[in-house]
Design a protein around this motif. Structure first.
Motif, mmCIF file in Angstrom:
data_model
loop_
_atom_site.group_PDB
_atom_site.id
_atom_site.type_symbol
_atom_site.label_atom_id
_atom_site.label_comp_id
_atom_site.label_asym_id
_atom_site.label_seq_id
_atom_site.Cartn_x
_atom_site.Cartn_y
_atom_site.Cartn_z
ATOM 1 N N TYR A 1 12.149 26.195 57.848
ATOM 2 C CA TYR A 1 13.041 25.059 58.065
ATOM 3 C C TYR A 1 14.243 25.520 58.864
ATOM 4 N N SER B 1 14.356 20.499 51.631
ATOM 5 C CA SER B 1 15.622 21.119 52.013
ATOM 6 C C SER B 1 16.731 20.085 51.930
ATOM 7 N N LEU C 1 16.406 25.659 50.133
ATOM 8 C CA LEU C 1 15.027 25.296 50.470
ATOM 9 C C LEU C 1 14.204 25.504 49.213
#
Lengths: 115, 120
Positions: free
Chosen positions: B49, B68, B74
């Motif tokens: 991410y 997230s 995360l």
């Protein structure tokens, strides 16, 4: 397909000697190669990074070489100490089969330094 | 001052259950990752991410869903756990994202301590 190979057998050496670990790869175009150390029950910790156009990199007792012709990196620890005992992972930063850039790890080599 | 932290450290659960693993980094990094390390010690990326946006999703069953809430967190949620999910899961972060095809300088990744998941 892409492959990263590290010696799966443990490397046992005597304190004070130089440890040399090997990382071979196939079907990769790595831009960078990194070495990490992993102790039992812990996450990997970054040690050194070497670029594709660099032949050698040093940091204190550590030395890494990178031969893109042989598709090989060597990781040396000079004057090894029992505290150097750990698993060492090489990681290739390059383009995976998917065409996307990724960091791909080898399975690591366990180093045991005997006092 | 732990840079990348994960909870829980150990997770033992029954097949079929749903569980979550949390990860937080205080390094101010823009990119976070989840890796799975199996019994043969191969560390394989699962997700990446960048600034709360999914940029890498490797071949992972859709029972695994990363979330997230902000760029410092995360979390990994796993539905209907299977025996083969037993492994160590590592969260990591880096300043530079792995996104496209450029060969700009890449920074290293900082790993959490891992979560040992055992599915019975």
């Amino acid at each position: 397909s892409q492959k990263i190979e590290q010696n799966s057998e443990a490397l046992n050496i005597q304190e004070g000697k130089t440890a040399t670990l090997t990382c071979n790869y196939t079907n990769y175009s790595p831009a960078y190669l990194q070495w990490y150390r992993q102790d039992p029950g812990r996450g990997p910790v970054f040690l050194l990074l070497i670029r594709e156009n660099e032949k050698e990199k040093r940091k204190e007792r550590l030395k890494v070489t990178f031969d893109t012709t042989l598709k090989q990196s060597l990781f040396h620890i000079t004057a090894s100490q029992p505290a150097d005992s750990a698993t060492y992972l090489c990681a290739l930063d390059g383009f995976a089969d998917t065409g996307r850039r990724a960091l791909t790890f080898g399975s690591g080599t366990r180093l045991q330094v005997q006092p | 001052d732990t840079a990348v932290s994960q909870t829980p450290k150990y997770l033992v659960t029954q097949m079929g259950n749903d569980k979550s693993i949390k990860c937080e980094q205080n390094l101010g990094h823009d990119t976070m990752y989840w890796y799975k390390q199996d019994s043969k010690k191969f560390l394989k990326i699962m997700f990446s991410y960048n600034n709360k946006e999914l940029i890498i999703n490797e071949t992972v069953p859709n029972r695994f869903s990363p979330k997230s809430p902000d760029k410092a967190h995360l979390n990994l949620h796993i539905n209907s756990l299977e025996l083969g999910d037993s492994a160590v899961y590592f969260c990591a972060s880096s300043q530079v994202p792995y996104t496209g095809t450029g060969r700009s300088a890449q920074e290293t990744q900082y790993f959490g301590p891992g979560t040992r998941l055992l599915v019975l």
